[in-house]
Motif scaffolding. Structure first.
Motif, PDB file in Angstrom:
ATOM      1  N   SER A 243       0.841  -1.203   0.000  1.00  0.00           N
ATOM      2  CA  SER A 243       0.000   0.000   0.000  1.00  0.00           C
ATOM      3  C   SER A 243       0.870   1.245   0.000  1.00  0.00           C
ATOM      4  CB  SER A 243      -0.915   0.001   1.236  1.00  0.00           C
ATOM      5  OG  SER A 243      -1.759  -1.135   1.240  1.00  0.00           O
ATOM      6  N   ALA A 244       0.268   2.366  -0.321  1.00  0.00           N
ATOM      7  CA  ALA A 244       0.993   3.633  -0.329  1.00  0.00           C
ATOM      8  C   ALA A 244       1.657   3.858   1.017  1.00  0.00           C
ATOM      9  CB  ALA A 244       0.034   4.776  -0.650  1.00  0.00           C
ATOM     10  N   GLY A 245       2.927   4.249   0.972  1.00  0.00           N
ATOM     11  CA  GLY A 245       3.657   4.532   2.193  1.00  0.00           C
ATOM     12  C   GLY A 245       4.438   3.356   2.742  1.00  0.00           C
ATOM     13  N   ASP A 246       4.238   2.161   2.206  1.00  0.00           N
ATOM     14  CA  ASP A 246       4.988   0.997   2.681  1.00  0.00           C
ATOM     15  C   ASP A 246       6.452   1.093   2.249  1.00  0.00           C
ATOM     16  OD1 ASP A 246       2.690   0.052   3.764  1.00  0.00           O
ATOM     17  OD2 ASP A 246       2.337  -1.504   2.263  1.00  0.00           O
ATOM     18  N   SER A 247       7.323   0.415   2.988  1.00  0.00           N
ATOM     19  CA  SER A 247       8.757   0.391   2.683  1.00  0.00           C
ATOM     20  C   SER A 247       9.258  -1.036   2.689  1.00  0.00           C
ATOM     21  CB  SER A 247       9.551   1.223   3.693  1.00  0.00           C
ATOM     22  OG  SER A 247       9.186   2.587   3.629  1.00  0.00           O
TER      23      SER A 247
ATOM     24  N   GLY B 174       2.180   3.310  -5.230  1.00  0.00           N
ATOM     25  CA  GLY B 174       1.950   4.219  -4.122  1.00  0.00           C
ATOM     26  C   GLY B 174       1.022   5.335  -4.554  1.00  0.00           C
ATOM     27  N   SER B 175       1.141   6.461  -3.922  1.00  0.00           N
ATOM     28  CA  SER B 175       0.318   7.617  -4.285  1.00  0.00           C
ATOM     29  C   SER B 175       1.188   8.853  -4.231  1.00  0.00           C
ATOM     30  CB  SER B 175      -0.862   7.753  -3.326  1.00  0.00           C
ATOM     31  OG  SER B 175      -0.401   7.960  -1.995  1.00  0.00           O
ATOM     32  N   SER B 176       0.703   9.919  -4.778  1.00  0.00           N
ATOM     33  CA  SER B 176       1.438  11.169  -4.764  1.00  0.00           C
ATOM     34  C   SER B 176       1.713  11.596  -3.326  1.00  0.00           C
ATOM     35  CB  SER B 176       0.632  12.248  -5.493  1.00  0.00           C
ATOM     36  OG  SER B 176       1.309  13.483  -5.460  1.00  0.00           O
ATOM     37  N   GLY B 177       2.982  11.763  -3.019  1.00  0.00           N
ATOM     38  CA  GLY B 177       3.366  12.151  -1.667  1.00  0.00           C
ATOM     39  C   GLY B 177       3.495  10.993  -0.709  1.00  0.00           C
ATOM     40  N   SER B 178       3.108   9.790  -1.157  1.00  0.00           N
ATOM     41  CA  SER B 178       3.209   8.617  -0.285  1.00  0.00           C
ATOM     42  C   SER B 178       3.615   7.414  -1.135  1.00  0.00           C
ATOM     43  CB  SER B 178       1.879   8.347   0.419  1.00  0.00           C
ATOM     44  OG  SER B 178       2.018   7.306   1.374  1.00  0.00           O
ATOM     45  N   PRO B 179       4.851   7.417  -1.598  1.00  0.00           N
ATOM     46  CA  PRO B 179       5.292   6.341  -2.489  1.00  0.00           C
ATOM     47  C   PRO B 179       5.580   5.058  -1.729  1.00  0.00           C
ATOM     48  CG  PRO B 179       7.113   7.795  -1.995  1.00  0.00           C
ATOM     49  CD  PRO B 179       5.911   8.408  -1.331  1.00  0.00           C
ATOM     50  N   ILE B 180       5.680   3.970  -2.468  1.00  0.00           N
ATOM     51  CA  ILE B 180       6.224   2.739  -1.921  1.00  0.00           C
ATOM     52  C   ILE B 180       7.739   2.827  -2.078  1.00  0.00           C
ATOM     53  CG2 ILE B 180       6.369   0.234  -2.209  1.00  0.00           C
ATOM     54  CD1 ILE B 180       3.482   0.314  -3.237  1.00  0.00           C
ATOM     55  N   THR B 181       8.457   2.638  -0.987  1.00  0.00           N
ATOM     56  CA  THR B 181       9.897   2.896  -0.965  1.00  0.00           C
ATOM     57  C   THR B 181      10.692   1.600  -0.874  1.00  0.00           C
ATOM     58  OG1 THR B 181       9.512   5.022   0.146  1.00  0.00           O
ATOM     59  CG2 THR B 181      11.746   4.113   0.237  1.00  0.00           C
ATOM     60  N   PHE B 182      11.720   1.494  -1.701  1.00  0.00           N
ATOM     61  CA  PHE B 182      12.665   0.388  -1.622  1.00  0.00           C
ATOM     62  C   PHE B 182      13.993   0.942  -1.112  1.00  0.00           C
ATOM     63  CE2 PHE B 182       9.544  -0.900  -4.721  1.00  0.00           C
ATOM     64  CZ  PHE B 182       9.322  -2.235  -4.440  1.00  0.00           C
ATOM     65  N   GLY B 183      14.547   0.310  -0.094  1.00  0.00           N
ATOM     66  CA  GLY B 183      15.772   0.820   0.506  1.00  0.00           C
ATOM     67  C   GLY B 183      16.626  -0.299   1.068  1.00  0.00           C
ATOM     68  N   ALA B 184      17.506   0.042   1.997  1.00  0.00           N
ATOM     69  CA  ALA B 184      18.434  -0.930   2.566  1.00  0.00           C
ATOM     70  C   ALA B 184      18.516  -0.727   4.078  1.00  0.00           C
ATOM     71  CB  ALA B 184      19.809  -0.788   1.927  1.00  0.00           C
ATOM     72  N   TYR B 185      18.926  -1.789   4.764  1.00  0.00           N
ATOM     73  CA  TYR B 185      19.153  -1.707   6.204  1.00  0.00           C
ATOM     74  C   TYR B 185      20.420  -2.476   6.537  1.00  0.00           C
ATOM     75  CZ  TYR B 185      17.541  -6.541   6.907  1.00  0.00           C
ATOM     76  OH  TYR B 185      17.415  -7.907   6.890  1.00  0.00           O
ATOM     77  N   GLY B 186      20.912  -2.297   7.748  1.00  0.00           N
ATOM     78  CA  GLY B 186      22.121  -2.990   8.179  1.00  0.00           C
ATOM     79  C   GLY B 186      23.372  -2.226   7.784  1.00  0.00           C
ATOM     80  N   SER B 187      24.510  -2.887   7.812  1.00  0.00           N
ATOM     81  CA  SER B 187      25.789  -2.256   7.495  1.00  0.00           C
ATOM     82  C   SER B 187      26.467  -3.013   6.368  1.00  0.00           C
ATOM     83  CB  SER B 187      26.695  -2.232   8.728  1.00  0.00           C
ATOM     84  OG  SER B 187      26.945  -3.556   9.190  1.00  0.00           O
ATOM     85  N   GLY B 188      27.427  -2.361   5.737  1.00  0.00           N
ATOM     86  CA  GLY B 188      28.167  -2.995   4.655  1.00  0.00           C
ATOM     87  C   GLY B 188      27.804  -2.413   3.299  1.00  0.00           C
ATOM     88  N   ALA B 189      28.161  -3.141   2.252  1.00  0.00           N
ATOM     89  CA  ALA B 189      27.917  -2.685   0.886  1.00  0.00           C
ATOM     90  C   ALA B 189      26.427  -2.698   0.584  1.00  0.00           C
ATOM     91  CB  ALA B 189      28.660  -3.572  -0.102  1.00  0.00           C
ATOM     92  N   ASN B 190      26.016  -1.845  -0.348  1.00  0.00           N
ATOM     93  CA  ASN B 190      24.624  -1.819  -0.755  1.00  0.00           C
ATOM     94  C   ASN B 190      24.205  -3.171  -1.304  1.00  0.00           C
ATOM     95  OD1 ASN B 190      24.086   0.856  -0.071  1.00  0.00           O
ATOM     96  ND2 ASN B 190      24.778   1.617  -2.049  1.00  0.00           N
ATOM     97  N   PRO B 191      22.967  -3.578  -1.055  1.00  0.00           N
ATOM     98  CA  PRO B 191      22.496  -4.847  -1.610  1.00  0.00           C
ATOM     99  C   PRO B 191      22.491  -4.796  -3.134  1.00  0.00           C
ATOM    100  CG  PRO B 191      20.678  -3.592  -0.686  1.00  0.00           C
ATOM    101  CD  PRO B 191      21.923  -2.882  -0.279  1.00  0.00           C
ATOM    102  N   ILE B 192      22.685  -5.956  -3.763  1.00  0.00           N
ATOM    103  CA  ILE B 192      22.700  -6.058  -5.219  1.00  0.00           C
ATOM    104  C   ILE B 192      21.579  -6.989  -5.652  1.00  0.00           C
ATOM    105  CG2 ILE B 192      24.030  -6.837  -7.223  1.00  0.00           C
ATOM    106  CD1 ILE B 192      26.564  -6.132  -5.681  1.00  0.00           C
ATOM    107  N   ILE B 193      20.783  -6.535  -6.618  1.00  0.00           N
ATOM    108  CA  ILE B 193      19.688  -7.346  -7.155  1.00  0.00           C
ATOM    109  C   ILE B 193      19.883  -7.436  -8.657  1.00  0.00           C
ATOM    110  CG2 ILE B 193      17.195  -7.565  -7.415  1.00  0.00           C
ATOM    111  CD1 ILE B 193      16.921  -5.865  -4.863  1.00  0.00           C
ATOM    112  N   LYS B 194      20.119  -8.651  -9.169  1.00  0.00           N
ATOM    113  CA  LYS B 194      20.357  -8.857 -10.594  1.00  0.00           C
ATOM    114  C   LYS B 194      19.406  -9.916 -11.123  1.00  0.00           C
ATOM    115  CE  LYS B 194      25.236  -7.552 -10.760  1.00  0.00           C
ATOM    116  NZ  LYS B 194      26.602  -7.958 -11.200  1.00  0.00           N
ATOM    117  N   GLY B 195      18.736  -9.577 -12.204  1.00  0.00           N
ATOM    118  CA  GLY B 195      17.827 -10.537 -12.811  1.00  0.00           C
ATOM    119  C   GLY B 195      18.544 -11.672 -13.493  1.00  0.00           C
TER     120      GLY B 195
END
Length: 261
Positions: free
Chosen positions: A52-56, A76-97
């Motif tokens: 839903s709008a605002g989820d992460s 999401g919706s205007s002003g309330s996007p669905i956000t993809f991010g990272a948590y923890g420490s170290g290098a950024n996560p990598i996603i490859k198809g």
């Protein structure tokens, strides 16, 4: 007696709760996903969920996912996007198809050498020990392949050593000159080397854009003209006795080119 009734209305409301999802390579898709200790595991799980709008959605740093592309499954919706991010420490996560290549059954091929210019020995030699500069012009038709890395092989006379002080190669301009010269080294970066009598020495591999559509010039400086001669087939060999070293030409020579493939 008067009775007074007070009617009370209880109004209740619930604020929409924004969902925070954690994903880790060490997680499990059977987990709730709502904490780092109960993270989901796969990209497929994320792709198949309705957000839903605002989820992460947060991916664990240092983790890598192969084989499935991340596709936003909801809007999401205007002003309330669905956000993809990272948590923890170290290098950024990598996603490859893309998936990793299955290397089972494969072995790494060794470097190979291909001879692209060579002449048979005439069985003759010069052994007057003169200080000399050889310049050998090689026409286009004598160079079988283009190359980006080459070596040069030089053979001494059967009876005396050959002392090389400088070698080089370049695209031939007006013979016996070249438009530019690339230095050839010997024995791990040396300008010269000594070729024992009756033996052949090969130079260090050098990076050189050998264009087989352009005539080439090989130049070699020696303090002893103790060389074995090879048969020619359209090449031009120039010899300058006792001349001062031309620093521009201090770069190469030989009777055989080998290209690293």
């Amino acid at each position: 007696m008067r009775c007074c009734w007070v009617c009370g209305f209880l109004f209740s409301w619930r604020r929409a709760r924004r969902l925070l999802i954690f994903v880790a390579a060490a997680g499990s898709d059977t987990n709730a996903g709502t904490s780092s200790g109960a993270a989901w595991q796969t990209i497929s799980k994320v792709n198949g969920f309705t957000f839903s709008a605002g989820d992460s959605i947060l991916f664990n740093r240092g983790d890598i996912w192969y084989g499935t592309a991340l596709v936003a499954p909801s809007s999401g919706s205007s002003g309330s996007p669905i956000t993809f991010g990272a948590y923890g420490s170290g290098a950024n996560p990598i996603i490859k198809g893309a998936t990793n290549l299955n290397t089972s059954g494969y072995t790494l091929a060794p470097n190979t050498l291909t001879t692209i210019f060579q002449r048979p020995s005439l069985g003759t030699s010069a052994t007057d020990s003169a200080t000399i500069n050889f310049r050998q012009g090689i026409p286009v038709g004598e160079i079988s392949n283009a190359a980006s890395e080459i070596t040069i092989s030089v053979t001494a006379s059967p009876t005396l050593a050959l002392n090389i002080t400088g070698t080089g190669i370049g695209p031939a301009g007006t013979l016996p000159n070249a438009s530019s010269i690339t230095r050839i080294t010997w024995g791990g970066g040396n300008n010269g080397t000594t070729v024992a009598a009756g033996t052949t020495v090969t130079s260090d591999p050098i990076f050189y854009n050998l264009d087989n559509t352009v005539p080439q010039l090989v130049t070699l400086y020696s303090t002893s003209r103790n060389v074995a001669y090879y048969s020619g087939n359209g090449e031009s060999l120039y010899e300058l006795f006792g001349g001062a070293i031309n620093r521009r030409a201090l770069r190469l020579a030989g009777t055989r080119f080998r290209a690293a493939m």
